[in-house]
Each structure stands twice: as structure tokens, then as C-alpha cells.
Design a protein around this motif. Structure first.
Motif, PDB file in Angstrom:
ATOM      1  N   ARG A 149      97.288  -6.860  21.849  1.00 57.52           N
ATOM      2  CA  ARG A 149      96.881  -6.161  22.824  1.00 57.52           C
ATOM      3  C   ARG A 149      97.884  -5.399  23.710  1.00 57.52           C
ATOM      4  NH1 ARG A 149      93.891 -10.285  21.715  1.00 57.52           N
ATOM      5  NH2 ARG A 149      91.600 -10.272  22.365  1.00 57.52           N
ATOM      6  N   GLY A 150      99.058  -5.398  23.072  1.00 60.14           N
ATOM      7  CA  GLY A 150     100.426  -4.675  23.722  1.00 60.14           C
ATOM      8  C   GLY A 150     100.828  -5.145  25.016  1.00 60.14           C
ATOM      9  N   LEU A 151     100.511  -6.480  25.273  1.00 56.43           N
ATOM     10  CA  LEU A 151     100.737  -7.120  26.599  1.00 56.43           C
ATOM     11  C   LEU A 151     102.203  -7.911  26.340  1.00 56.43           C
ATOM     12  CD1 LEU A 151      97.281  -8.911  27.492  1.00 56.43           C
ATOM     13  CD2 LEU A 151      98.539  -6.742  28.345  1.00 56.43           C
ATOM     14  N   ALA A 152     103.090  -7.469  27.419  1.00 57.54           N
ATOM     15  CA  ALA A 152     104.501  -8.045  26.932  1.00 57.54           C
ATOM     16  C   ALA A 152     104.647  -9.474  27.636  1.00 57.54           C
ATOM     17  CB  ALA A 152     105.565  -6.995  28.029  1.00 57.54           C
ATOM     18  N   LEU A 153     103.930 -10.423  26.973  1.00 59.82           N
ATOM     19  CA  LEU A 153     104.166 -11.740  27.496  1.00 59.82           C
ATOM     20  C   LEU A 153     105.230 -12.287  27.208  1.00 59.82           C
ATOM     21  CD1 LEU A 153     102.638 -14.046  28.757  1.00 59.82           C
ATOM     22  CD2 LEU A 153     101.733 -14.619  26.295  1.00 59.82           C
ATOM     23  N   GLY A 154     105.941 -12.084  26.063  1.00 59.68           N
ATOM     24  CA  GLY A 154     107.310 -12.613  25.718  1.00 59.68           C
ATOM     25  C   GLY A 154     108.453 -12.102  26.870  1.00 59.68           C
ATOM     26  N   GLU A 155     108.306 -11.036  27.165  1.00 61.65           N
ATOM     27  CA  GLU A 155     109.381 -10.300  28.449  1.00 61.65           C
ATOM     28  C   GLU A 155     109.123 -11.276  29.566  1.00 61.65           C
ATOM     29  OE1 GLU A 155     111.824  -8.361  27.956  1.00 61.65           O
ATOM     30  OE2 GLU A 155     111.225  -7.845  25.705  1.00 61.65           O
ATOM     31  N   LEU A 156     107.822 -11.598  29.922  1.00 65.64           N
ATOM     32  CA  LEU A 156     107.636 -12.317  31.099  1.00 65.64           C
ATOM     33  C   LEU A 156     108.016 -13.654  31.146  1.00 65.64           C
ATOM     34  CD1 LEU A 156     106.341 -12.313  33.925  1.00 65.64           C
ATOM     35  CD2 LEU A 156     104.037 -12.575  32.872  1.00 65.64           C
ATOM     36  N   PRO A 159      89.411 -10.519  30.945  1.00 66.17           N
ATOM     37  CA  PRO A 159      89.015 -12.146  31.048  1.00 66.17           C
ATOM     38  C   PRO A 159      88.608 -12.808  29.851  1.00 66.17           C
ATOM     39  CG  PRO A 159      87.695 -10.456  32.328  1.00 66.17           C
ATOM     40  CD  PRO A 159      88.587  -9.525  31.464  1.00 66.17           C
ATOM     41  N   ALA A 160      88.307 -12.282  28.694  1.00 69.19           N
ATOM     42  CA  ALA A 160      88.043 -12.831  27.512  1.00 69.19           C
ATOM     43  C   ALA A 160      89.225 -13.383  26.994  1.00 69.19           C
ATOM     44  CB  ALA A 160      87.439 -12.210  26.359  1.00 69.19           C
ATOM     45  N   LEU A 161      90.295 -12.662  26.957  1.00 70.64           N
ATOM     46  CA  LEU A 161      91.669 -13.228  26.458  1.00 70.64           C
ATOM     47  C   LEU A 161      92.321 -14.468  27.370  1.00 70.64           C
ATOM     48  CD1 LEU A 161      94.383 -13.228  24.663  1.00 70.64           C
ATOM     49  CD2 LEU A 161      95.059 -11.542  26.004  1.00 70.64           C
ATOM     50  N   ILE A 162      92.119 -14.227  28.767  1.00 69.06           N
ATOM     51  CA  ILE A 162      92.275 -15.164  29.681  1.00 69.06           C
ATOM     52  C   ILE A 162      91.521 -16.444  29.465  1.00 69.06           C
ATOM     53  CG2 ILE A 162      92.591 -15.815  32.061  1.00 69.06           C
ATOM     54  CD1 ILE A 162      92.692 -12.836  32.747  1.00 69.06           C
ATOM     55  N   GLU A 163      90.629 -16.700  29.341  1.00 68.85           N
ATOM     56  CA  GLU A 163      89.789 -17.459  28.726  1.00 68.85           C
ATOM     57  C   GLU A 163      90.096 -18.099  27.599  1.00 68.85           C
ATOM     58  OE1 GLU A 163      87.743 -20.963  29.414  1.00 68.85           O
ATOM     59  OE2 GLU A 163      87.995 -19.182  31.240  1.00 68.85           O
ATOM     60  N   LYS A 164      90.399 -17.520  26.476  1.00 71.70           N
ATOM     61  CA  LYS A 164      90.641 -17.927  25.195  1.00 71.70           C
ATOM     62  C   LYS A 164      92.051 -18.675  25.155  1.00 71.70           C
ATOM     63  CE  LYS A 164      90.967 -16.192  20.393  1.00 71.70           C
ATOM     64  NZ  LYS A 164      90.955 -15.061  19.363  1.00 71.70           N
ATOM     65  N   THR A 165      92.908 -18.033  26.109  1.00 72.59           N
ATOM     66  CA  THR A 165      94.195 -18.708  26.418  1.00 72.59           C
ATOM     67  C   THR A 165      94.127 -20.076  26.841  1.00 72.59           C
ATOM     68  OG1 THR A 165      95.331 -16.567  26.636  1.00 72.59           O
ATOM     69  CG2 THR A 165      96.452 -18.434  27.568  1.00 72.59           C
ATOM     70  N   ARG A 166      93.247 -20.411  27.732  1.00 68.60           N
ATOM     71  CA  ARG A 166      93.134 -21.832  28.362  1.00 68.60           C
ATOM     72  C   ARG A 166      92.760 -22.746  27.386  1.00 68.60           C
ATOM     73  NH1 ARG A 166      93.075 -21.090  33.930  1.00 68.60           N
ATOM     74  NH2 ARG A 166      92.447 -19.302  34.855  1.00 68.60           N
ATOM     75  N   ILE A 167      92.230 -22.415  26.284  1.00 70.67           N
ATOM     76  CA  ILE A 167      91.613 -23.346  25.281  1.00 70.67           C
ATOM     77  C   ILE A 167      92.295 -22.989  23.925  1.00 70.67           C
ATOM     78  CG2 ILE A 167      89.504 -23.652  26.253  1.00 70.67           C
ATOM     79  CD1 ILE A 167      88.368 -21.988  24.053  1.00 70.67           C
ATOM     80  N   ALA A 168      93.445 -22.249  23.874  1.00 69.49           N
ATOM     81  CA  ALA A 168      94.235 -22.073  22.627  1.00 69.49           C
ATOM     82  C   ALA A 168      95.075 -23.188  22.147  1.00 69.49           C
ATOM     83  CB  ALA A 168      95.091 -20.922  22.917  1.00 69.49           C
ATOM     84  N   ASN A 169      94.957 -23.198  20.759  1.00 72.36           N
ATOM     85  CA  ASN A 169      95.609 -24.328  20.158  1.00 72.36           C
ATOM     86  C   ASN A 169      97.015 -24.343  20.255  1.00 72.36           C
ATOM     87  OD1 ASN A 169      95.470 -26.756  18.191  1.00 72.36           O
ATOM     88  ND2 ASN A 169      95.843 -25.482  16.511  1.00 72.36           N
ATOM     89  N   THR A 170      97.894 -23.281  19.900  1.00 72.10           N
ATOM     90  CA  THR A 170      99.136 -23.176  20.031  1.00 72.10           C
ATOM     91  C   THR A 170      99.649 -22.052  20.793  1.00 72.10           C
ATOM     92  OG1 THR A 170      99.351 -21.900  18.086  1.00 72.10           O
ATOM     93  CG2 THR A 170      99.336 -24.222  17.681  1.00 72.10           C
ATOM     94  N   GLY A 171     100.927 -22.030  21.365  1.00 73.13           N
ATOM     95  CA  GLY A 171     101.569 -21.011  21.734  1.00 73.13           C
ATOM     96  C   GLY A 171     101.810 -19.653  20.927  1.00 73.13           C
ATOM     97  N   ALA A 172     101.843 -19.902  19.678  1.00 74.34           N
ATOM     98  CA  ALA A 172     102.116 -19.039  18.638  1.00 74.34           C
ATOM     99  C   ALA A 172     100.643 -18.068  18.646  1.00 74.34           C
ATOM    100  CB  ALA A 172     102.572 -19.473  17.361  1.00 74.34           C
ATOM    101  N   ALA A 195      96.950 -12.772  33.226  1.00 69.08           N
ATOM    102  CA  ALA A 195      96.135 -11.771  34.221  1.00 69.08           C
ATOM    103  C   ALA A 195      97.059 -10.918  35.025  1.00 69.08           C
ATOM    104  CB  ALA A 195      95.533 -12.864  35.187  1.00 69.08           C
ATOM    105  N   GLU A 196      98.322 -11.167  35.342  1.00 66.89           N
ATOM    106  CA  GLU A 196      99.113 -10.428  35.964  1.00 66.89           C
ATOM    107  C   GLU A 196      99.539  -8.976  35.069  1.00 66.89           C
ATOM    108  OE1 GLU A 196     102.681 -12.228  37.218  1.00 66.89           O
ATOM    109  OE2 GLU A 196     101.909 -14.243  37.922  1.00 66.89           O
ATOM    110  N   LEU A 197      99.530  -9.384  33.746  1.00 66.59           N
ATOM    111  CA  LEU A 197      99.917  -8.141  32.822  1.00 66.59           C
ATOM    112  C   LEU A 197      98.713  -7.614  32.648  1.00 66.59           C
ATOM    113  CD1 LEU A 197     101.960 -10.172  30.370  1.00 66.59           C
ATOM    114  CD2 LEU A 197     102.705  -8.591  32.084  1.00 66.59           C
ATOM    115  N   GLY A 198      97.438  -7.640  33.198  1.00 68.52           N
ATOM    116  CA  GLY A 198      96.319  -6.977  33.187  1.00 68.52           C
ATOM    117  C   GLY A 198      95.345  -7.379  31.832  1.00 68.52           C
ATOM    118  N   ALA A 199      95.459  -8.721  31.384  1.00 69.13           N
ATOM    119  CA  ALA A 199      94.724  -8.993  30.236  1.00 69.13           C
ATOM    120  C   ALA A 199      93.243  -9.076  30.656  1.00 69.13           C
ATOM    121  CB  ALA A 199      95.078 -10.369  29.774  1.00 69.13           C
TER     122      ALA A 199
END
Length: 362
Positions: free
Chosen positions: A318-325, A296-309, A290-294
Motif C-alpha cells: 500500500r506504499g506505507l513507509a512502515l519500515g522507516e517508522l 481500518p481494514a489493514l489496521i485490524e488485519k495487523t492486530r491478528i497478523a501471523n508474522t511481522g513479515a 494508523a499514523e501513516l494513514g492506513a
């Protein structure tokens, strides 16, 4: 790391306890002509286990006894190894001399509890063998002046699967143990190896070490830095054990390398990254997205994702620098543990070994 089985676990015996029992049997046979089988010894905390002999031999002035190591339910590389002790009488007032036989290593680097040039028989096993020899000599009227050679026939091959080559212990295994007892899946031996790796690096005056979660991240860090082999600390999941020891025994710079999901756990404050002892905080990762501007659909999908990968893949698409953060947050958590005494860099990798995030030295 092997999976811990369900139910009660059976304890085992350290190489130090087995070497002490073998020494006791060999020395008693040297004095009396009889191999005691089983042989009972006292452990540092007062327990008195008995060990069955797996080997007994006389060859001139040398008497040898052997014990097969039983590590209980611990996934110990030395489980089933034959630990041999050969004793030979020396002149009066000579005391004890320890030698490394076949399959027992020799220390070649400073920083370990035993100085370079000595057989890799740690202080507590040496003390246990000294005490048992003195007790047997008093009981049978002999002299505690002996050459004790400890051997492990397959030890050199087994040592390739341990930290010994990296620590500068060459030619075989170490004779270890502080209590004589192996507690299954206690992880104490792994954490002790992390500490010894740091000790060797400090004694060698290294100013940069790397702690990695596994071989993929270690290979990735090796592409970044031309560090000697013993600068790499195989921290596995025990980042907390490494950081706390470095806080008290600092080295100027530390690179932490790990997979994205494990470092995401570190980023939320987890200090044990094993899947059975900490879980990926998906809500926290969703907040970072959310801080990176994702959306809402991705944010909700992340909450129930199966793995970190899976989360990382969606963020990258989506070009979001999650690894850097994640790398930056992990660095901040690690830096807090060492209290500013070590400059820390964090490098996050994907499963293929590609860098997905990097937070430079702070």
C-alpha cells in the motif's frame, strides 16, 4: 540459537574447570607416578566436583592428562572436546608458565583480559590452575614451578564457530570460565562475547561498529560500510546487553542492523529480541500504521497478523513507509539506553536482505 528443552536442565563444566582438573591430575602424576582418577578440584565458589580422566600419558619429562568436557544441556560448541594439560617441571622459583598447545588460541589484539602474545587462557582459569598446583605441591612436597601447556585437539576447527577469529584470537579456542560451571541457556557467554568484542574495538580505536541480529543483516550492513571484520558485533537477540555496555564503554558510532520483526520489538522497548522472551506488539504496530494513514481494514488485519513479515508485506503493497517508522522508533529506544553517549543508526532488512527502513545517525 538452539531451542531450550523442557524440564530441568543439567549443568556442565567450563573449559577452565576441565583444564584445571587435567592439570591437577598431570601434576600429581608427575610428583607421584600415579594418575588420580577421578580427580577432584575446588571451584571458585567452593564446589568440589570430580572429573574422570579420558587420557593419561608420560613422555620423558612431560606428563599429560585429559578431560572430556561435559557442557551439560547447554548447546556449547566445545561439548565433548578433549581438554589436555601437559606439565613439565621448571627450575626453582620459576613459577608457572602457560603455553597454548594445539587447538588453543593466541591473543593478537589488545582489549582482551589477556595481552597480545599470550595463550588465550583467561585470568580465572589461570588462577584456578595456579592454586591447584600450589596445593598439590604442598601436599606431596614438590615445587610449583611448571610449564603448563593446554591443548584441545579439535580446537582450531571448533574455534571457527566462535567469536575468536573476529576477536583476534588465532589458532584455536579460549580457556574460559569465571565459576567453573556452565549454566544451560544462561546466555551469559554470548553477552560476555559481545562485551569482549566492544573491548577489542575500543582498544583498536575504532570509531564505528555494527551490531547485527544475524548473518543476513550483517551482510547488508557490510554492503553499506567498509568496516573491518572485528567492527561487527554479533549481538544476536541481546541488543540490551550490547547497548548497556556501550553506554559505559562508548564508541562514537553504532549501526544496528536487523530483521524488520526484531527491530519492531526494539521499537516498542524490548531489549531481548528472542521469540521466547519477547513478542511483536501487533497493537503498537497497528497504531503506527494508523499514523501513516492506513485504512481500518489493514489496521485490524495487523492486530491478528501471523508474522511481522506479513505485516510488512501488506504495508509495502500500500506504499506505507512502515519500515522507516520502525527504524526511527528503534533508533530512539536504543539512543535512550546509551544516554546520548553513542550516535546510533538503525537499518531494517527483510528476509531477502533488502533494506526496508533506515534511520540515520542521531
Amino acid at each position: 540459537m538452539a531451542r531450550k528443552p523442557d524440564g530441568p536442565l543439567r549443568r556442565g563444566w567450563t573449559t577452565g574447570a576441565c583444564a584445571t582438573a587435567a592439570t591437577a591430575a598431570a601434576f600429581e602424576a608427575l610428583l607421584t607416578g600415579h594418575f588420580p582418577d577421578p580427580i577432584e578440584i575446588a571451584l571458585p565458589k567452593g564446589e568440589r566436583p570430580s572429573f574422570a580422566l579420558a587420557h593419561q600419558k608420560r613422555a620423558g619429562e612431560v606428563v599429560t592428562a585429559g578431560i572430556v568436557k561435559d557442557a551439560g544441556d547447554d548447546p556449547d560448541v566445545t561439548h565433548g572436546a578433549l581438554i589436555l594439560s601437559s606439565v613439565r617441571a621448571l627450575g626453582p622459583n620459576t613459577g608457572l608458565r602457560f603455553k597454548a598447545g594445539r587447538g588453543v588460541g593466541t591473543v593478537t589484539k589488545p582489549g582482551l583480559p589477556i595481552p597480545p602474545g599470550e595463550p588465550a587462557i583467561n585470568p580465572v582459569p589461570r588462577r584456578m590452575m595456579t592454586e591447584v598446583v600450589q596445593a598439590i605441591a604442598a601436599r606431596f612436597g614438590g615445587r610449583p614451578d611448571l610449564e603448563i601447556t593446554i591443548s584441545i585437539p579439535q580446537g582450531e576447527e571448533m574455534a571457527r564457530h566462535t567469536w575468536n577469529p573476529r576477536l583476534g584470537i588465532l589458532g584455536g579456542l579460549s580457556i574460559l570460565g569465571t565459576t567453573g560451571i556452565v549454566h544451560p541457556f544462561s546466555c551469559s557467554a554470548w553477552i560476555a562475547s559481545i562485551h569482549r568484542g566492544i573491548d577489542v574495538a575500543r582498544a583498536s580505536h575504532l570509531d564505528h561498529v555494527a551490531g547485527c541480529t544475524g548473518s543476513t543483516s550483517e551482510d547488508g550492513v557490510k554492503k553499506l560500510y567498509d568496516l573491518p571484520d572485528f567492527a561487527f558485533i554479533d549481538m544476536g537477540d541481546f541488543v540490551g546487553g550490547m547497548l548497556k555496555y556501550l553506554r559505559d564503554h562508548p564508541i562514537p558510532r553504532l549501526t544496528i542492523g536487523g530483521g524488520f520483526a526484531k527491530l519492531a520489538k526494539l521499537a516498542t522497548g524490548a531489549m531481548d529480541l528472542h521469540s521466547g522472551r519477547s513478542q511483536l506488539d501487533r497493537a503498537a504496530v497497528a497504531g503506527w500504521l494508523a499514523e501513516l494513514g492506513a485504512d481500518p481494514a489493514l489496521i485490524e488485519k495487523t492486530r491478528i497478523a501471523n508474522t511481522g513479515a506479513e505485516i510488512l508485506e501488506e504495508a509495502q503493497a500500500r506504499g506505507l513507509a512502515l519500515g522507516e517508522l520502525v527504524a526511527k522508533r528503534a533508533r530512539d529506544q536504543a539512543s535512550a539506553v546509551v544516554e546520548g553517549k553513542v550516535a546510533i543508526e538503525v537499518v531494517a532488512f527483510d528476509r531477502a536482505g533488502a533494506i526496508v527502513g533506515r534511520a540515520g545517525f542521531a
